[in-house]
Design a protein around this motif. Structure first.
Motif, PDB file in Angstrom:
ATOM      1  N   LYS A 377      -6.529 -22.451 -38.237  1.00  0.00           N
ATOM      2  CA  LYS A 377      -6.728 -21.243 -37.656  1.00  0.00           C
ATOM      3  C   LYS A 377      -7.159 -19.978 -38.501  1.00  0.00           C
ATOM      4  O   LYS A 377      -8.197 -19.417 -37.950  1.00  0.00           O
ATOM      5  CB  LYS A 377      -5.109 -20.588 -36.975  1.00  0.00           C
ATOM      6  N   ALA A 378      -6.794 -20.259 -39.626  1.00  0.00           N
ATOM      7  CA  ALA A 378      -7.455 -19.193 -40.723  1.00  0.00           C
ATOM      8  C   ALA A 378      -8.841 -19.281 -40.847  1.00  0.00           C
ATOM      9  O   ALA A 378      -9.553 -18.557 -41.199  1.00  0.00           O
ATOM     10  CB  ALA A 378      -6.720 -19.366 -42.087  1.00  0.00           C
ATOM     11  N   ALA A 379      -9.261 -20.740 -41.104  1.00  0.00           N
ATOM     12  CA  ALA A 379     -10.751 -20.995 -41.052  1.00  0.00           C
ATOM     13  C   ALA A 379     -11.493 -21.155 -39.771  1.00  0.00           C
ATOM     14  O   ALA A 379     -12.610 -21.056 -39.786  1.00  0.00           O
ATOM     15  CB  ALA A 379     -10.582 -22.350 -41.749  1.00  0.00           C
ATOM     16  N   GLY A 380     -10.770 -20.582 -38.601  1.00  0.00           N
ATOM     17  CA  GLY A 380     -11.505 -20.441 -37.359  1.00  0.00           C
ATOM     18  C   GLY A 380     -11.883 -21.803 -36.727  1.00  0.00           C
ATOM     19  O   GLY A 380     -12.878 -21.880 -36.113  1.00  0.00           O
ATOM     20  N   ARG A 381     -11.416 -23.065 -37.281  1.00  0.00           N
ATOM     21  CA  ARG A 381     -11.746 -24.225 -36.775  1.00  0.00           C
ATOM     22  C   ARG A 381     -11.130 -24.438 -35.421  1.00  0.00           C
ATOM     23  O   ARG A 381      -9.983 -24.476 -35.175  1.00  0.00           O
ATOM     24  CB  ARG A 381     -11.208 -25.266 -37.785  1.00  0.00           C
ATOM     25  N   ALA A 382     -12.201 -24.958 -34.446  1.00  0.00           N
ATOM     26  CA  ALA A 382     -11.615 -25.135 -33.242  1.00  0.00           C
ATOM     27  C   ALA A 382     -10.844 -26.731 -33.337  1.00  0.00           C
ATOM     28  O   ALA A 382     -11.333 -27.791 -33.540  1.00  0.00           O
ATOM     29  CB  ALA A 382     -12.413 -25.296 -31.999  1.00  0.00           C
ATOM     30  N   TYR A 383      -9.557 -27.016 -33.095  1.00  0.00           N
ATOM     31  CA  TYR A 383      -8.855 -28.100 -33.255  1.00  0.00           C
ATOM     32  C   TYR A 383      -7.914 -28.405 -31.971  1.00  0.00           C
ATOM     33  O   TYR A 383      -7.848 -27.680 -31.067  1.00  0.00           O
ATOM     34  CB  TYR A 383      -8.111 -28.072 -34.191  1.00  0.00           C
ATOM     35  N   LYS A 384      -7.577 -29.745 -31.865  1.00  0.00           N
ATOM     36  CA  LYS A 384      -6.698 -30.180 -30.828  1.00  0.00           C
ATOM     37  C   LYS A 384      -5.386 -30.463 -31.538  1.00  0.00           C
ATOM     38  O   LYS A 384      -5.698 -31.080 -32.634  1.00  0.00           O
ATOM     39  CB  LYS A 384      -7.161 -31.203 -29.881  1.00  0.00           C
ATOM     40  N   ALA A 385      -4.073 -30.409 -30.988  1.00  0.00           N
ATOM     41  CA  ALA A 385      -3.051 -30.973 -31.336  1.00  0.00           C
ATOM     42  C   ALA A 385      -1.992 -31.775 -30.744  1.00  0.00           C
ATOM     43  O   ALA A 385      -2.288 -31.644 -29.550  1.00  0.00           O
ATOM     44  CB  ALA A 385      -2.019 -29.753 -31.873  1.00  0.00           C
ATOM     45  N   GLY A 386      -1.585 -32.914 -31.228  1.00  0.00           N
ATOM     46  CA  GLY A 386      -0.627 -33.924 -30.321  1.00  0.00           C
ATOM     47  C   GLY A 386       0.388 -33.878 -31.103  1.00  0.00           C
ATOM     48  O   GLY A 386       0.677 -34.204 -32.454  1.00  0.00           O
ATOM     49  N   THR A 387       1.690 -33.916 -30.570  1.00  0.00           N
ATOM     50  CA  THR A 387       3.008 -34.150 -31.196  1.00  0.00           C
ATOM     51  C   THR A 387       3.737 -34.835 -30.469  1.00  0.00           C
ATOM     52  O   THR A 387       3.601 -35.478 -29.319  1.00  0.00           O
ATOM     53  CB  THR A 387       3.879 -32.738 -31.474  1.00  0.00           C
ATOM     54  N   PHE A 388       4.693 -35.720 -31.050  1.00  0.00           N
ATOM     55  CA  PHE A 388       5.608 -36.850 -30.492  1.00  0.00           C
ATOM     56  C   PHE A 388       6.748 -36.829 -31.280  1.00  0.00           C
ATOM     57  O   PHE A 388       6.799 -37.072 -32.549  1.00  0.00           O
ATOM     58  CB  PHE A 388       4.919 -38.230 -30.560  1.00  0.00           C
ATOM     59  N   MET A 405       9.374 -35.399 -35.873  1.00  0.00           N
ATOM     60  CA  MET A 405       8.140 -35.417 -35.053  1.00  0.00           C
ATOM     61  C   MET A 405       6.972 -36.042 -36.084  1.00  0.00           C
ATOM     62  O   MET A 405       6.903 -35.608 -37.295  1.00  0.00           O
ATOM     63  CB  MET A 405       7.714 -34.285 -34.375  1.00  0.00           C
ATOM     64  N   VAL A 406       5.983 -36.462 -35.229  1.00  0.00           N
ATOM     65  CA  VAL A 406       4.663 -36.863 -35.790  1.00  0.00           C
ATOM     66  C   VAL A 406       3.774 -35.929 -35.165  1.00  0.00           C
ATOM     67  O   VAL A 406       3.672 -35.579 -34.020  1.00  0.00           O
ATOM     68  CB  VAL A 406       4.091 -38.015 -35.754  1.00  0.00           C
ATOM     69  N   LYS A 407       2.919 -34.837 -36.196  1.00  0.00           N
ATOM     70  CA  LYS A 407       1.757 -33.928 -35.348  1.00  0.00           C
ATOM     71  C   LYS A 407       0.507 -34.429 -35.949  1.00  0.00           C
ATOM     72  O   LYS A 407       0.318 -34.626 -37.129  1.00  0.00           O
ATOM     73  CB  LYS A 407       2.459 -32.525 -35.783  1.00  0.00           C
ATOM     74  N   MET A 408      -0.421 -34.490 -34.888  1.00  0.00           N
ATOM     75  CA  MET A 408      -1.873 -34.828 -35.398  1.00  0.00           C
ATOM     76  C   MET A 408      -2.605 -33.811 -35.098  1.00  0.00           C
ATOM     77  O   MET A 408      -2.631 -33.180 -33.981  1.00  0.00           O
ATOM     78  CB  MET A 408      -2.162 -36.086 -34.580  1.00  0.00           C
ATOM     79  N   LEU A 409      -3.616 -33.225 -36.024  1.00  0.00           N
ATOM     80  CA  LEU A 409      -4.740 -32.358 -35.638  1.00  0.00           C
ATOM     81  C   LEU A 409      -5.891 -32.889 -35.635  1.00  0.00           C
ATOM     82  O   LEU A 409      -6.146 -33.566 -36.525  1.00  0.00           O
ATOM     83  CB  LEU A 409      -4.430 -31.145 -36.633  1.00  0.00           C
ATOM     84  N   ALA A 410      -6.845 -32.662 -34.502  1.00  0.00           N
ATOM     85  CA  ALA A 410      -7.937 -33.396 -34.530  1.00  0.00           C
ATOM     86  C   ALA A 410      -9.132 -32.276 -34.269  1.00  0.00           C
ATOM     87  O   ALA A 410      -8.920 -31.133 -33.250  1.00  0.00           O
ATOM     88  CB  ALA A 410      -8.051 -34.395 -33.594  1.00  0.00           C
ATOM     89  N   ASP A 411     -10.415 -32.430 -34.539  1.00  0.00           N
ATOM     90  CA  ASP A 411     -11.470 -31.648 -34.255  1.00  0.00           C
ATOM     91  C   ASP A 411     -11.807 -31.396 -32.684  1.00  0.00           C
ATOM     92  O   ASP A 411     -11.719 -32.376 -32.054  1.00  0.00           O
ATOM     93  CB  ASP A 411     -12.555 -31.777 -35.062  1.00  0.00           C
ATOM     94  N   ALA A 412     -11.864 -30.167 -32.295  1.00  0.00           N
ATOM     95  CA  ALA A 412     -11.982 -29.964 -30.832  1.00  0.00           C
ATOM     96  C   ALA A 412     -13.010 -30.699 -30.271  1.00  0.00           C
ATOM     97  O   ALA A 412     -13.040 -31.216 -29.131  1.00  0.00           O
ATOM     98  CB  ALA A 412     -11.899 -28.365 -30.582  1.00  0.00           C
ATOM     99  N   THR A 413     -14.086 -30.893 -31.006  1.00  0.00           N
ATOM    100  CA  THR A 413     -15.391 -31.602 -30.484  1.00  0.00           C
ATOM    101  C   THR A 413     -15.530 -32.906 -30.879  1.00  0.00           C
ATOM    102  O   THR A 413     -15.768 -33.657 -30.223  1.00  0.00           O
ATOM    103  CB  THR A 413     -16.627 -30.603 -31.115  1.00  0.00           C
ATOM    104  N   THR A 414     -15.371 -33.158 -32.235  1.00  0.00           N
ATOM    105  CA  THR A 414     -15.622 -34.634 -32.602  1.00  0.00           C
ATOM    106  C   THR A 414     -14.589 -35.474 -32.571  1.00  0.00           C
ATOM    107  O   THR A 414     -14.577 -36.726 -32.584  1.00  0.00           O
ATOM    108  CB  THR A 414     -16.110 -34.635 -33.977  1.00  0.00           C
ATOM    109  N   ASP A 415     -13.275 -35.044 -32.387  1.00  0.00           N
ATOM    110  CA  ASP A 415     -12.051 -35.683 -32.477  1.00  0.00           C
ATOM    111  C   ASP A 415     -11.626 -36.349 -33.996  1.00  0.00           C
ATOM    112  O   ASP A 415     -10.848 -37.035 -33.895  1.00  0.00           O
ATOM    113  CB  ASP A 415     -11.851 -36.787 -31.252  1.00  0.00           C
TER     114      ASP A 415
END
Ligand code: FAD
Ligand code: NAI
Length: 475
Positions: A377-388, A405-415
């Motif tokens: 967020k601080a870097a202004g990077r667009a991301y997607k998050a998944g938790t389980f 839980m496990v939480k995964m963060l991936a780039d919003a465009t490239t994944d």
């Protein structure tokens, strides 16, 4: 006549001994100097990690976890265990045996790889033609000359100003690993990695544990969602964690320690405990290296100043591990040791600082690699998050350990996976898959499409990856 080596490594911790072995594997003549002594005055290779760090702390964590299982969790499985007690002296003796096995193992490894070991303190004497003269002051004095020097002298615990460690009442990690009787009341200053691991050991054994933390947030470097989940679990277990405190005067007597402190609301408080562990970080150790004799540049904390490739300010001098910038972790020190040996041999040693995993060996364990949600967020990077959550994982239910839980963060465009954060059972092992994935710049879809064994905790990682695209199968 001084003994000549291609490489002299000063320090026999994970950075030093691993660097020495790699250099020897690459065909160089290598000396490793280490001054650590065990209680009998004998050499005890492995540094902080083996003697008063990673290894003994994990031994005590394991023993105390078994004790807690027997007392609190066996009954759920139908096992009756009455009169369970802990022989602390035996637990500590077992820990010492584990340490000794590791000391001996490292000594054997140096021998096997034909690394010459010198027991004593290594210090710079002067630069000589084509290298440096190094004095070893120990049982016998030696003078060595090395074409290349690797400084791997590690770090020491930081004391509170005006409150030195006496290792009886006010303990560093060293004394904390040698407590012989379960303290009724245990205080810790600093709720970082050592505070939580050591606090957990003694809480499990019956101490009333209070941790005083200066920062207003719990585990500030950890992904916020994961830190919150961990905080809830620790408080539920009975750890008392006070955040945003200011520690004042500390008085140690024969019977206990009294800590004056101010809480986050500014109210004056006193904490009376039987023992106090101070775990407020560590400082690089260059004491006794005689860096000034050759003009080796140190920073204001005493760390050896190095570039990205561990080159120090002098030609042919390198430094690795806790004594340089970067996280103070054994595996980071090892990677740097290997990379430096390879660079000396003309190869392209490499350490990827983006994929160094962190693990806190509490229960639940906390492990992560890459960036946190707040950093993205601080870097202004667009991301997607998944938790389980582990509560939806069959293996976790069978284990009876469904926290976290496990939480995964991936780039919003490239994944591309940017970070993975885990709180829960065996997080220390689960993170390895995520490190591999990030090293290979995998996408969350890659993990989601890979077959994971059933039932296994690693299925939670796969499901977190599926959750990135909002298509979990088991939730
Ligand atoms: P060190 O291991 O400190 O080794 C330096 C060695 O150099 C020592 O043997 C010292 O005696 C020697 N030395 C110093 N100066 C000289 C000199 N002039 N001449 C000769 N010898 C000298 N990290 C993890 O990754 N996982 C963990 O679970 C973990 N748990 C930890 C638990 C505790 C309680 C502590 C305190 C640390 C823990 N760490 C852990 C951190 C880890 O121990 C360090 O990051 C690691 O030991 C650093 O390795 P190093 O080789 O740089 O230094
Ligand atoms: P730490 O940096 O993890 O935590 C220190 C904590 O003390 C911080 O939360 C800080 O805000 C707090 N603090 C600092 N000054 C304070 C003060 N005056 N009053 C109150 N709180 C204060 O350091 P720690 O726990 O001493 O461990 C040192 C290092 O050893 C770790 O950073 C880590 O690199 C290594 N380590 C790694 C482990 C692992 O990998 N599992 C286990 C233990 C240690």
């Amino acid at each position: 006549m001084s003994k000549q080596f291609d490489v002299i490594v000063i320090g026999g911790g994970p950075g030093g001994y691993i660097g020495a072995i790699r250099a020897a594997q690459l065909g160089m003549s290598v000396a490793c100097i280490d001054e650590w002594k065990n209680s009998k005055g004998a050499a005890a290779l492995g540094g902080t990690c083996t003697n008063i760090g990673c290894i003994p702390s994990k031994a005590l964590l394991q023993s105390s976890e078994y004790f807690e299982h027997a007392n609190k969790h066996f009954a759920e499985h139908g096992i009756t265990a009455t009169g369970v007690s802990m022989d602390v002296a035996k637990m500590v003796a077992r820990k010492d045996t584990v340490v000794k096995q590791n000391n001996d193992g490292i000594q054997y490894l140096l021998k096997k790889n034909k690394v010459s070991f010198f027991h004593g303190r290594g210090s710079f004497v002067k630069a000589v033609d084509g290298g440096y003269e190094i004095k070893v002051a120990g049982m016998a004095e030696e003078t060595l000359v090395g074409k290349q020097i690797i400084v791997a002298t590690g770090s020491n615990a930081r004391a509170l100003p005006g409150t030195p460690f006496d290792e009886e009442m006010i303990l560093s990690n060293d004394g904390a690993l040698r407590i012989g009787v379960v303290p009724k009341r245990l205080g810790l200053i600093g709720s970082g990695v050592i505070g939580l691991e050591m606090g957990s050991v003694w809480r499990r054994l019956g101490s009333d544990v209070t941790i005083l933390e200066g920062l207003p947030t719990f585990l500030g470097a950890v992904d916020e969602q994961i830190a919150k989940e961990a905080y809830k679990a620790f408080v539920k277990q009975g750890l008392k964690v006070e955040l945003g405190v200011k520690v004042g005067e500390i008085k140690a007597g024969k019977k206990g320690v009294s800590v004056a402190w101010t809480n986050a609301k500014g109210e004056a408080q006193t904490l009376d405990v039987d023992k106090l562990i101070v775990s407020i970080g560590r400082i690089p150790n260059t004491i006794g290296l005689n860096a000034e004799a050759v003009g080796l540049k140190l920073d204001e904390r005493g760390a050896v100043v190095v570039d990205d490739e561990c080159r120090a300010s002098l030609p042919g001098v390198w430094a690795v591990g806790d004594v340089v910038r970067g996280p103070m972790l054994a595996h980071k020190a090892e990677e740097e040791g290997v990379a430096v040996a390879e660079r000396i041999a003309g190869q392209h040693g490499h350490v990827n600082f983006n994929t160094i995993p962190w693990v806190i060996y509490t229960s639940p364990e906390i492990a992560w690699v890459g960036q946190t949600e707040q950093q993205l967020k601080a870097a202004g990077r667009a991301y997607k998050a998944g938790t389980f959550p582990f509560s939806a994982n069959g293996r976790a239910r069978a284990l009876g350990d469904t926290t976290g839980m496990v939480k995964m963060l991936a780039d919003a465009t490239t994944d591309e996976i940017l970070g993975v954060h885990i709180v829960g059972p065996m997080a220390s092992e689960l993170i390895a898959e995520c490190v591999v994935a990030m090293e290979f710049r995998a996408s969350s879809e890659d993990i989601a499409r890979i077959c994971h064994a059933h039932p296994s905790l690693s299925e939670a990682t796969k499901e977190a990856a599926l959750a990135v695209e909002k298509r979990t199968l088991n939730l």
